[in-house]
Design a protein around this motif. Structure first.
Motif, short mmCIF file in Angstrom:
data_model
loop_
_atom_site.label_atom_id
_atom_site.label_comp_id
_atom_site.label_asym_id
_atom_site.label_seq_id
_atom_site.Cartn_x
_atom_site.Cartn_y
_atom_site.Cartn_z
N THR A 33 0.87 -1.18 0.00
CA THR A 33 0.00 0.00 0.00
C THR A 33 0.90 1.23 0.00
O THR A 33 2.12 1.09 -0.12
N ARG A 41 -7.83 8.03 -0.32
CA ARG A 41 -9.11 7.33 -0.19
C ARG A 41 -9.77 7.53 1.17
O ARG A 41 -10.99 7.44 1.27
N CYS A 117 -19.67 0.56 15.09
CA CYS A 117 -19.39 2.01 14.98
C CYS A 117 -20.51 2.88 15.55
O CYS A 117 -20.30 4.05 15.84
N ARG A 158 -5.52 -5.60 3.08
CA ARG A 158 -5.18 -4.17 3.12
C ARG A 158 -6.39 -3.24 3.03
O ARG A 158 -6.36 -2.13 3.55
N LEU A 199 -20.23 -5.96 6.19
CA LEU A 199 -19.09 -5.57 7.05
C LEU A 199 -19.18 -6.44 8.29
O LEU A 199 -19.98 -6.18 9.18
N GLY A 229 -16.59 -2.54 0.67
CA GLY A 229 -16.29 -1.12 0.89
C GLY A 229 -17.22 -0.16 0.19
O GLY A 229 -17.64 0.85 0.76
N LYS A 230 -17.56 -0.49 -1.05
CA LYS A 230 -18.40 0.45 -1.83
C LYS A 230 -19.81 0.51 -1.25
O LYS A 230 -20.42 1.59 -1.17
N HIS A 264 -19.05 10.14 13.68
CA HIS A 264 -18.20 8.94 13.66
C HIS A 264 -17.13 9.13 12.58
O HIS A 264 -17.35 9.78 11.57
N ASN A 267 -14.19 7.39 7.63
CA ASN A 267 -13.43 7.70 6.43
C ASN A 267 -13.66 9.19 6.16
O ASN A 267 -14.80 9.64 6.13
N ASN A 294 -9.92 4.86 12.08
CA ASN A 294 -11.28 4.54 12.54
C ASN A 294 -11.15 3.73 13.83
O ASN A 294 -10.62 2.62 13.82
N PHE A 324 -22.45 5.64 11.61
CA PHE A 324 -22.91 4.55 10.74
C PHE A 324 -21.90 3.42 10.83
O PHE A 324 -20.69 3.68 10.90
N1 ACO Z 1 -3.63 0.12 -0.60
C1 ACO Z 1 -3.45 0.05 -1.92
N2 ACO Z 1 -4.37 -0.46 -2.75
C2 ACO Z 1 -5.50 -0.93 -2.22
C3 ACO Z 1 -5.75 -0.91 -0.84
C4 ACO Z 1 -4.76 -0.35 -0.02
N3 ACO Z 1 -4.88 -0.27 1.31
N4 ACO Z 1 -6.97 -1.44 -0.61
C5 ACO Z 1 -7.47 -1.80 -1.80
N5 ACO Z 1 -6.58 -1.50 -2.76
C6 ACO Z 1 -6.70 -1.71 -4.21
C7 ACO Z 1 -7.66 -2.80 -4.56
O1 ACO Z 1 -7.03 -4.07 -4.52
C8 ACO Z 1 -8.05 -2.41 -5.95
O2 ACO Z 1 -7.07 -2.84 -6.83
P1 ACO Z 1 -7.46 -3.40 -8.30
O3 ACO Z 1 -8.12 -2.24 -8.98
O4 ACO Z 1 -6.14 -3.77 -8.86
O5 ACO Z 1 -8.38 -4.55 -8.05
C9 ACO Z 1 -8.02 -0.90 -5.93
O6 ACO Z 1 -7.23 -0.54 -4.79
C10 ACO Z 1 -9.37 -0.27 -5.79
O7 ACO Z 1 -10.07 -0.99 -4.77
P2 ACO Z 1 -11.50 -0.53 -4.34
O8 ACO Z 1 -11.98 -1.43 -3.24
O9 ACO Z 1 -12.35 -0.35 -5.54
O10 ACO Z 1 -11.11 0.86 -3.71
P3 ACO Z 1 -12.05 2.03 -3.38
O11 ACO Z 1 -11.70 3.19 -4.21
O12 ACO Z 1 -13.48 1.62 -3.29
O13 ACO Z 1 -11.58 2.38 -1.89
C11 ACO Z 1 -12.20 1.99 0.38
C12 ACO Z 1 -11.63 1.38 -0.89
C13 ACO Z 1 -11.30 3.14 0.84
C14 ACO Z 1 -12.25 0.94 1.47
C15 ACO Z 1 -13.60 2.52 0.03
O14 ACO Z 1 -14.40 1.52 -0.54
C16 ACO Z 1 -14.28 3.08 1.19
O15 ACO Z 1 -13.93 4.13 1.68
N6 ACO Z 1 -15.33 2.42 1.70
C17 ACO Z 1 -15.99 2.81 2.87
C18 ACO Z 1 -15.61 1.85 3.89
C19 ACO Z 1 -15.14 2.46 5.16
O16 ACO Z 1 -14.78 3.58 5.29
N7 ACO Z 1 -15.17 1.62 6.15
C20 ACO Z 1 -14.77 2.02 7.43
C21 ACO Z 1 -15.23 1.03 8.40
S1 ACO Z 1 -16.93 0.96 8.44
C22 ACO Z 1 -17.48 2.19 9.32
O17 ACO Z 1 -16.89 2.65 10.23
C23 ACO Z 1 -18.74 2.75 8.85
#
Ligand code: ACO
Length: 337
Positions: A33, A41, A117, A158, A199, A229-230, A264, A267, A294, A324
């Protein structure tokens, strides 16, 4: 129901001293990463991890001392412990019992909940109701997490691993003195179990047969948290503004009357979208995720403590606290500070 009103008397938090930067995740754990990816992100720059020997209850002890100091309350006055965590010290009994023994308040009722959360808000709702009945007068509300020992700190994990940090936050909830304008106005809670697996941490669990920890738990990675994540992102940016507006409507208040939002910290991108939807300017939307990641049930008391310490949270302010998380669960509290 008596006519007692309830308020947050004081808040505090504790993070373990070890700082883990985004670069450390690459250097120390070999995760593929980068600081740039994580900051872009999520907004996270660093998080804190516990050292060996330190437990969830230990973090809560430190946070609780600070909350009691801020409230001007002695630990002997605490008459209920409410504890939110998704990273308990042991499967049972609840971490509140381990905390109670360490904190040294024997006999005081101690209860755990598992609302992730939104855990702090679920407890605030309970504490508010319990104080308003007149039965309890000094309730210690705790959100404490040791995530670092439950994450898949490898490239495979990751997407989840980079998000979380260890911390505890605490609040003392008690009755308002006559004439005191501070008050927990209301807490509005929701859940949608249809999204439980978007989740979640699957194992160990008694849904498995014949044994609660499947033999292949490591290979299938069911022992690590999994996240869509999405879906989390899309639901969080919809539900958090929705529930803030629900809380405001309940009191016939407008968003422009809110002095500070302490949300909260899932992100930074989620919170920026929530702020934009609600038309809240940056200076009224208090984020801490950059420094702590988080920390699940601990994020809101951390935010309240930091905002107060920085002079951004002042007596008399109208404060909204949306959250959330896994479940999905979500909610918002409206408080006159
Ligand atoms: N470092 C580098 N690359 C990464 C990482 C990382 N830590 N994590 C994922 N990737 C890669 C993936 O493998 C993927 O690679 P690929 O295109 O070769 O397959 C690429 O990055 C894109 O992955 P996505 O999952 O599509 O990444 P996205 O842009 O959706 O971001 C994230 C991921 C940040 C988790 C996003 O979905 C998000 O913010 N989701 C909300 C989830 C959240 O915030 N949860 C917190 C806990 S829940 C709560 O408290 C509510």
């Amino acid at each position: 129901m008596s006519n007692v009103r309830s308020k947050i008397m004081g808040v505090g938090y504790y993070v373990p001293p070890r700082v883990v930067t985004n670069d450390d995740l690459v250097k120390l754990y070999g995760i593929d990463t980068s600081d740039e990816w994580i900051q872009q992100r999520t907004g996270i720059q660093q998080r804190h991890y516990v050292d060996p020997g330190v437990t969830n209850a230990d973090l809560a002890v430190e946070a609780s001392k600070k909350a009691l100091d801020a409230a001007g309350v002695k630990k002997e006055e605490i008459d209920f412990i409410l504890y939110a965590t998704l990273s308990p010290d042991h499967e049972f009994p609840g971490t509140s019992c381990f905390f109670q023994a360490k904190f040294g308040i024997p006999g005081v009722p101690a209860m755990d909940i598992r609302n992730q959360c939104t855990g702090f808000l679920y407890l605030l709702s309970m504490a508010n109701a319990l104080v308003r009945t007149g039965q309890y007068k000094r309730i210690l509300v705790i959100g404490s997490e040791v995530h670092s020992r439950g994450l898949d700190l490898s490239t495979q994990g990751r997407d989840v691993a980079v998000l979380f940090g260890d911390a505890a936050g605490a609040a003392v909830v008690g009755p308002c003195a006559p004439g005191d304008q501070s008050e927990i106005l209301s807490v509005h809670l929701h859940a949608d179990g249809e999204h439980a697996k978007d989740l979640w941490l699957e194992a160990p669990g008694c849904a498995f047969h014949p044994f609660r920890l499947p033999k292949d738990a490591l290979e299938t990675r069911s022992i690590y948290p999994q996240m869509n994540g999405k879906t989390v992102f899309l639901n969080a940016v919809r539900r958090m503004p929705e529930v803030v507006l629900e809380a405001l409507k309940h009191h016939n208040l407008k968003m422009s009357e809110v002095d500070l939002v302490v949300p909260h910290q899932a992100n930074l991108r989620i919170n920026e979208a929530v702020a934009k939807f609600l038309s809240v300017p940056e200076e009224k939307f208090f984020n801490t995720i950059q420094r702590f990641g988080n920390t699940t049930a601990a994020t809101i008391p951390i935010g309240l403590s930091e905002a107060a310490a920085q002079g951004k949270l002042k007596k008399g302010m109208l404060v909204a606290m949306p959250a959330f998380g896994s479940g999905f669960t979500w909610g918002a509290a409206l408080v006159r500070w």
